[in-house]
Design an enzyme around this catalytic site. Structure first.
Site, PDB file in Angstrom:
ATOM      1  N   PRO A   1     -11.302  12.031   6.942  1.00 55.38           N
ATOM      2  CA  PRO A   1     -10.775  12.306   5.546  1.00 55.38           C
ATOM      3  C   PRO A   1     -11.262  11.737   4.288  1.00 55.38           C
ATOM      4  CG  PRO A   1      -9.083  11.175   6.971  1.00 55.38           C
ATOM      5  CD  PRO A   1     -10.290  11.626   7.807  1.00 55.38           C
ATOM      6  N   ASN A   2     -11.561  12.352   3.434  1.00 54.01           N
ATOM      7  CA  ASN A   2     -11.842  11.690   1.916  1.00 54.01           C
ATOM      8  C   ASN A   2     -13.301  11.210   1.992  1.00 54.01           C
ATOM      9  OD1 ASN A   2      -9.312  12.080   0.706  1.00 54.01           O
ATOM     10  ND2 ASN A   2      -8.586  10.490   2.054  1.00 54.01           N
TER      11      ASN A   2
ATOM     12  N   ARG B   1     -16.367   8.939  -6.376  1.00 55.12           N
ATOM     13  CA  ARG B   1     -15.188   8.080  -6.631  1.00 55.12           C
ATOM     14  C   ARG B   1     -15.295   6.832  -5.968  1.00 55.12           C
ATOM     15  NH1 ARG B   1     -11.188  12.556  -6.472  1.00 55.12           N
ATOM     16  NH2 ARG B   1     -12.093  14.068  -7.617  1.00 55.12           N
TER      17      ARG B   1
ATOM     18  N   TYR C   1     -16.987   1.862  -1.638  1.00 51.13           N
ATOM     19  CA  TYR C   1     -17.803   2.645  -0.913  1.00 51.13           C
ATOM     20  C   TYR C   1     -19.219   2.769  -1.102  1.00 51.13           C
ATOM     21  CZ  TYR C   1     -13.006   3.275   1.050  1.00 51.13           C
ATOM     22  OH  TYR C   1     -11.854   3.186   1.699  1.00 51.13           O
TER      23      TYR C   1
ATOM     24  N   ASN D   1     -17.039   7.916  11.696  1.00 53.24           N
ATOM     25  CA  ASN D   1     -16.143   7.102  10.764  1.00 53.24           C
ATOM     26  C   ASN D   1     -14.854   8.161  10.574  1.00 53.24           C
ATOM     27  OD1 ASN D   1     -15.076   5.981   8.771  1.00 53.24           O
ATOM     28  ND2 ASN D   1     -16.868   5.995   7.563  1.00 53.24           N
TER      29      ASN D   1
ATOM     30  N   ALA E   1      -9.335   7.054   7.393  1.00 53.55           N
ATOM     31  CA  ALA E   1      -7.951   6.312   7.438  1.00 53.55           C
ATOM     32  C   ALA E   1      -7.497   6.596   8.861  1.00 53.55           C
ATOM     33  CB  ALA E   1      -7.250   6.909   6.401  1.00 53.55           C
TER      34      ALA E   1
ATOM     35  N   HIS F   1      -6.926   4.177  11.666  1.00 61.89           N
ATOM     36  CA  HIS F   1      -5.859   3.317  11.720  1.00 61.89           C
ATOM     37  C   HIS F   1      -4.627   3.870  12.201  1.00 61.89           C
ATOM     38  CE1 HIS F   1      -8.749   0.887   9.563  1.00 61.89           C
ATOM     39  NE2 HIS F   1      -8.463   1.743   8.627  1.00 61.89           N
TER      40      HIS F   1
ATOM     41  N   ASP G   1      -7.289   9.553  22.052  1.00 63.83           N
ATOM     42  CA  ASP G   1      -7.174  10.451  23.069  1.00 63.83           C
ATOM     43  C   ASP G   1      -8.185  11.424  23.322  1.00 63.83           C
ATOM     44  OD1 ASP G   1      -4.828   8.994  23.864  1.00 63.83           O
ATOM     45  OD2 ASP G   1      -3.535  10.497  23.392  1.00 63.83           O
TER      46      ASP G   1
ATOM     47  N   GLU H   1     -17.992   3.662  16.742  1.00 64.32           N
ATOM     48  CA  GLU H   1     -17.135   3.547  15.576  1.00 64.32           C
ATOM     49  C   GLU H   1     -18.080   2.999  14.131  1.00 64.32           C
ATOM     50  OE1 GLU H   1     -13.570   1.641  16.151  1.00 64.32           O
ATOM     51  OE2 GLU H   1     -12.868   1.746  14.342  1.00 64.32           O
TER      52      GLU H   1
ATOM     53  N   HIS I   1     -18.011   1.715   9.986  1.00 69.39           N
ATOM     54  CA  HIS I   1     -17.142   1.970   8.713  1.00 69.39           C
ATOM     55  C   HIS I   1     -18.013   1.355   7.763  1.00 69.39           C
ATOM     56  CE1 HIS I   1     -13.407   2.809  10.524  1.00 69.39           C
ATOM     57  NE2 HIS I   1     -13.858   1.971  11.656  1.00 69.39           N
ATOM     58  N   LEU I   2     -17.858   1.858   6.518  1.00 69.99           N
ATOM     59  CA  LEU I   2     -18.766   1.380   5.421  1.00 69.99           C
ATOM     60  C   LEU I   2     -18.200   0.284   5.092  1.00 69.99           C
ATOM     61  CD1 LEU I   2     -18.269   4.891   3.463  1.00 69.99           C
ATOM     62  CD2 LEU I   2     -20.605   4.030   3.941  1.00 69.99           C
ATOM     63  N   SER I   3     -17.079  -0.037   4.729  1.00 72.10           N
ATOM     64  CA  SER I   3     -16.290  -1.153   4.285  1.00 72.10           C
ATOM     65  C   SER I   3     -16.124  -2.181   5.506  1.00 72.10           C
ATOM     66  CB  SER I   3     -15.175  -0.982   3.552  1.00 72.10           C
ATOM     67  OG  SER I   3     -14.141  -0.427   4.177  1.00 72.10           O
TER      68      SER I   3
ATOM     69  N   ARG J   1     -10.139  -6.275   4.546  1.00 69.09           N
ATOM     70  CA  ARG J   1      -9.319  -5.413   3.585  1.00 69.09           C
ATOM     71  C   ARG J   1      -7.984  -5.791   4.015  1.00 69.09           C
ATOM     72  NH1 ARG J   1     -11.885   0.294   2.837  1.00 69.09           N
ATOM     73  NH2 ARG J   1     -10.388   0.113   0.895  1.00 69.09           N
TER      74      ARG J   1
ATOM     75  N   ARG K   1      -5.642  -2.053   7.955  1.00 67.71           N
ATOM     76  CA  ARG K   1      -6.931  -1.448   8.165  1.00 67.71           C
ATOM     77  C   ARG K   1      -7.592  -2.311   9.411  1.00 67.71           C
ATOM     78  NH1 ARG K   1      -8.195   2.210   3.942  1.00 67.71           N
ATOM     79  NH2 ARG K   1      -7.333   1.305   2.048  1.00 67.71           N
TER      80      ARG K   1
HETATM   81  O1  CA2 Z   1     -15.004   1.575   5.484  1.00 68.64           O
HETATM   82  C1  CA2 Z   1     -14.999   2.757   5.896  1.00 68.64           C
HETATM   83  O2  CA2 Z   1     -15.665   3.614   6.237  1.00 68.64           O
HETATM   84  C2  CA2 Z   1     -13.252   3.553   6.085  1.00 68.64           C
HETATM   85  O3  CA2 Z   1     -13.551   4.155   7.200  1.00 68.64           O
HETATM   86  C3  CA2 Z   1     -13.194   4.304   4.961  1.00 68.64           C
HETATM   87  C4  CA2 Z   1     -11.658   4.802   4.827  1.00 68.64           C
HETATM   88  C5  CA2 Z   1     -10.637   3.846   4.973  1.00 68.64           C
HETATM   89  O4  CA2 Z   1      -9.361   4.586   4.953  1.00 68.64           O
HETATM   90  C6  CA2 Z   1     -11.044   3.052   6.101  1.00 68.64           C
HETATM   91  O5  CA2 Z   1      -9.955   2.102   6.322  1.00 68.64           O
HETATM   92  C7  CA2 Z   1     -12.112   2.654   6.141  1.00 68.64           C
HETATM   93  C8  CA2 Z   1     -11.628   5.778   3.652  1.00 68.64           C
HETATM   94  C9  CA2 Z   1     -12.596   6.706   3.250  1.00 68.64           C
HETATM   95  C10 CA2 Z   1     -12.227   7.511   1.825  1.00 68.64           C
HETATM   96  O6  CA2 Z   1     -13.575   7.476   1.305  1.00 68.64           O
HETATM   97  C11 CA2 Z   1     -13.465   7.657  -0.332  1.00 68.64           C
HETATM   98  C12 CA2 Z   1     -14.806   7.772  -0.767  1.00 68.64           C
HETATM   99  C13 CA2 Z   1     -14.777   7.863  -2.253  1.00 68.64           C
HETATM  100  C14 CA2 Z   1     -13.593   7.913  -2.731  1.00 68.64           C
HETATM  101  C15 CA2 Z   1     -12.381   7.761  -2.278  1.00 68.64           C
HETATM  102  C16 CA2 Z   1     -12.398   7.694  -0.820  1.00 68.64           C
END
Ligand code: CA2
Length: 167
Positions: A28-29, A36, A41, A92, A95, A98, A105, A116, A118-120, A125, A129
């Site tokens: 998601p997102n 954004r 990110y 990836n 959210a 978590h 499963d 797995e 993650h960008l961040s 954080r 997370r």
């Molecule tokens: O660091 C990552 O890749 C995450 O999986 C990104 C998730 C976050 O919930 C994880 O804790 C770590 C969030 C992705 C949301 O991406 C956005 C990108 C641009 C603007 C808003 C959200």
């Protein structure tokens, strides 16, 4: 041509032709990437990450399919379908990492090697997370390198698949 040379060239041909099918899943997102929150990110878009992975896949003998969804059940369905024609998953889960026992499963049930990413750096954080439901069913996790996390994750997944094939 000696018998040994024939065997060598045959095995080279086989190695070159063997392509692994990899499913890249974005949760998601992640469709908002580059549009954004560039401070967290980065400015790279999801389309650019997908292009990077397809190009890297050519070098690594990986055929990349990718999909993004904001819906948990859609991601679960994609993981189930992967068991029919894919050899590995790069995910990836955003959210859902978590929160989602369902995605965990699904990964455990298909028994496909899963990396797995993650960008961040999720451990730098917020505390919520720091826990991943996916990590225990993944072969490994890469976190904190921006778009490079995906490339590193693909390399690690392919290394795992190739070493399993040759041993
Ligand atoms: O660091 C990552 O890749 C995450 O999986 C990104 C998730 C976050 O919930 C994880 O804790 C770590 C969030 C992705 C949301 O991406 C956005 C990108 C641009 C603007 C808003 C959200």
């Amino acid at each position: 041509m000696t018998e040994r040379a024939v065997i060598t060239s045959l095995s080279q041909m086989l190695t070159q032709e063997f392509v692994f099918s990899i499913l890249v899943l974005h949760g998601p997102n992640l469709n908002l990437l580059g549009q954004r929150e560039p401070g967290i990110y980065g400015s790279v878009t999801l389309a650019e990450i997908n292009r990077l992975l397809v190009a890297e896949g050519v070098k690594l003998q990986a055929e990349i399919s990718h999909m993004q969804s904001n819906h948990e059940g859609v991601l679960v369905d994609a993981i189930h379908s992967a068991s029919q024609d894919k050899q590995g998953i790069l995910i990836n889960a955003g959210a859902y990492t978590h929160t989602s026992v369902a995605i965990r499963d699904a990964i455990a049930s298909v028994k496909l090697p899963t990396v797995e990413v993650h960008l961040s750096n999720i451990y730098q954080r917020e505390a919520f997370r720091h826990h991943s439901y996916i990590a225990p069913v993944a072969i490994g996790q890469i976190s904190g390198f921006g778009a490079e996390s995906y490339r590193l994750g693909l390399i690690a997944l392919m290394h795992h698949l190739k070493s399993r094939t040759t041993t």
